[in-house]
Scaffold this motif. Structure first.
Motif, PDB file in Angstrom:
ATOM      1  N   GLN A  59      -3.149  -8.089  -4.289  1.00 29.11           N
ATOM      2  CA  GLN A  59      -3.851  -7.954  -5.559  1.00 29.11           C
ATOM      3  C   GLN A  59      -5.077  -7.036  -5.473  1.00 29.11           C
ATOM      4  O   GLN A  59      -5.562  -6.545  -6.485  1.00 29.11           O
ATOM      5  CB  GLN A  59      -4.317  -9.339  -6.037  1.00 29.11           C
ATOM      6  N   ILE A  60      -5.585  -6.828  -4.254  1.00 25.01           N
ATOM      7  CA  ILE A  60      -6.776  -6.015  -4.056  1.00 25.01           C
ATOM      8  C   ILE A  60      -6.368  -4.671  -3.469  1.00 25.01           C
ATOM      9  O   ILE A  60      -5.795  -4.606  -2.398  1.00 25.01           O
ATOM     10  CB  ILE A  60      -7.768  -6.697  -3.094  1.00 25.01           C
ATOM     11  N   GLY A  61      -6.656  -3.594  -4.154  1.00 24.51           N
ATOM     12  CA  GLY A  61      -6.300  -2.267  -3.646  1.00 24.51           C
ATOM     13  C   GLY A  61      -7.179  -1.863  -2.476  1.00 24.51           C
ATOM     14  O   GLY A  61      -8.402  -1.851  -2.600  1.00 24.51           O
ATOM     15  N   ILE A  62      -6.546  -1.530  -1.350  1.00 21.19           N
ATOM     16  CA  ILE A  62      -7.287  -1.127  -0.161  1.00 21.19           C
ATOM     17  C   ILE A  62      -6.845   0.241   0.350  1.00 21.19           C
ATOM     18  O   ILE A  62      -7.648   1.010   0.868  1.00 21.19           O
ATOM     19  CB  ILE A  62      -7.149  -2.183   0.950  1.00 21.19           C
ATOM     20  N   ASP A  63      -5.576   0.574   0.178  1.00 19.49           N
ATOM     21  CA  ASP A  63      -5.045   1.813   0.760  1.00 19.49           C
ATOM     22  C   ASP A  63      -5.779   3.053   0.267  1.00 19.49           C
ATOM     23  O   ASP A  63      -5.968   4.015   1.012  1.00 19.49           O
ATOM     24  CB  ASP A  63      -3.552   1.954   0.463  1.00 19.49           C
ATOM     25  N   GLN A  64      -6.187   3.072  -1.000  1.00 16.39           N
ATOM     26  CA  GLN A  64      -6.897   4.241  -1.515  1.00 16.39           C
ATOM     27  C   GLN A  64      -8.219   4.436  -0.781  1.00 16.39           C
ATOM     28  O   GLN A  64      -8.650   5.564  -0.546  1.00 16.39           O
ATOM     29  CB  GLN A  64      -7.143   4.103  -3.016  1.00 16.39           C
ATOM     30  N   ALA A  65      -8.852   3.334  -0.406  1.00 16.25           N
ATOM     31  CA  ALA A  65     -10.096   3.428   0.355  1.00 16.25           C
ATOM     32  C   ALA A  65      -9.840   3.947   1.765  1.00 16.25           C
ATOM     33  O   ALA A  65     -10.681   4.625   2.352  1.00 16.25           O
ATOM     34  CB  ALA A  65     -10.766   2.054   0.432  1.00 16.25           C
ATOM     35  N   VAL A  66      -8.646   3.638   2.306  1.00 17.39           N
ATOM     36  CA  VAL A  66      -8.325   4.004   3.676  1.00 17.39           C
ATOM     37  C   VAL A  66      -7.924   5.471   3.790  1.00 17.39           C
ATOM     38  O   VAL A  66      -8.126   6.096   4.836  1.00 17.39           O
ATOM     39  CB  VAL A  66      -7.190   3.098   4.204  1.00 17.39           C
TER      40      VAL A  66
END
Length: 348
Positions: free
Chosen positions: A46-53
């Motif tokens: 539910q929490i987007g992380i890949d864009q930050a990575v």
């Protein structure tokens, strides 16, 4: 305004934690300077992380993230509209789609080739990353989505070969080269390092899903908690985090689909964690499939990556907020986990 047509398009698949985002970062480092690329990233959690990575260049890259389910099922209705907006705004020279690790590629392929995108997109190689060690795990091998990710791929990248034994690599390579129709390429890789030329290989056709309905009966649910004590039900396609969480009062979201459970937290950027305490918490969790997070810690900002029981910490340039996503095969005791996470914070 130039017409959007025949945009080279690739799908990069692979099971949870195989290194898809790392591979896309490696491809972005090879992007011609005069080209614009659009990246559509889908996350089960539910929490987007890949864009930050994703460590993207300063320009020439447009990234759109769809979190909260699979674009092959839960987010299927939003894929067409999201993709259309991304293409209109970025007018890319190439499109790359990264489905979630439990995403079935068949529905995505069908969408890219339907009447809405048939003349706009030129679907080229479907690339599947495969960790040779995963073939030792019977639960993974018997998963219908895992099988069809490999079955529908034009190119197989045997990734993380530095962590596998020679016997595991040899077996994975043998099995991959024996598939029919034959793959366009079977490549060994470390840290997702792949050649840009693989993107322009063209599938020979004839590839069919063995389990096209693998996600059709998936149970999907989600909740969005504005504070630890307040909850409200929302539908997955509209889940958004628009407010900034207060210090020591994170947002938390959870979801369930395809026999997996996810729970994610977003913390205020001023929250600073004790890194050693975080490591202890993650080591104590059971039935883990995937943990990914970015944290503001006493040792700087770090990226945490865990696949089953294999974990790494590394520095990261991201600074907006601390966030965490946990995917397991059983329901999570989110209140206990959150209590332990808050206990890791420095207090003034």
């Amino acid at each position: 305004m130039p017409k959007l047509e025949n945009i080279p398009t690739n799908i990069i698949t692979g099971f949870l934690g195989v290194g898809k985002t790392t591979a896309i970062n490696a491809l972005l480092s090879q992007k011609p300077k005069d080209e614009t690329w659009a990246i559509l990233v889908n996350e089960f959690g539910q929490i987007g992380i890949d864009q930050a990575v994703m460590e993207t260049p300063s320009d020439g890259v447009a990234i759109k993230e769809l979190a909260g389910g699979c674009i092959c099922c839960a987010l299927g209705p939003t894929l067409t509209s999201t993709l259309a907006i991304l293409l209109r705004r970025s007018k890319p020279d190439r499109l790359i789609i990264e489905p979630t690790g439990i995403g079935h590629p068949a529905g995505i392929i069908d969408t890219l080739q339907n009447e809405n995108f048939r003349d706009i997109l030129d679907l080229r190689s479907v690339i599947c990353l495969l960790d040779p060690r995963s073939l030792d795990n019977q639960e993974t091998v018997s998963n219908p989505t895992f099988q069809d990710q490999i079955n529908l791929a034009d190119v197989i990248i045997l990734n993380k070969t530095d962590l596998a034994t020679e016997a595991q690599i040899s077996f994975a390579e043998q099995q991959s080269t024996m598939l029919f129709p034959p793959k366009q390429a079977v490549i060994k890789s470390i840290n997702g390092e792949v050649s840009l030329n693989l993107l322009d290989l063209i599938g020979k056709g004839g590839r069919q899903a063995l389990f096209p309905d693998a996600h059709s009966d998936a149970e999907i649910s989600a909740s969005n908690l504005a504070t630890p004590s307040t909850s409200s039900k929302v539908s997955l396609p509209t889940v958004q985090l628009q407010l900034i969480p207060k210090p020591a009062m994170p947002f938390v979201k959870e979801g369930q689909s395809n026999g997996l459970y996810s729970c994610g937290w977003v913390f205020n950027s001023e929250d600073v964690f004790k890194l050693d305490s975080l490591k202890s918490i993650f080591k104590s969790l059971l039935k883990i499939q995937r943990i990914k997070g970015v944290f503001h810690t006493d040792e700087g900002w770090v990226l945490y990556n865990q696949v089953i029981d294999e974990a790494t910490f590394s520095p990261i340039a991201y600074r907006r907020d601390s966030r965490l996503e946990i995917i397991t095969t059983q329901a999570l005791a989110k209140e206990d986990i959150q209590k332990n996470l808050l206990a890791c914070l420095y207090t003034s």
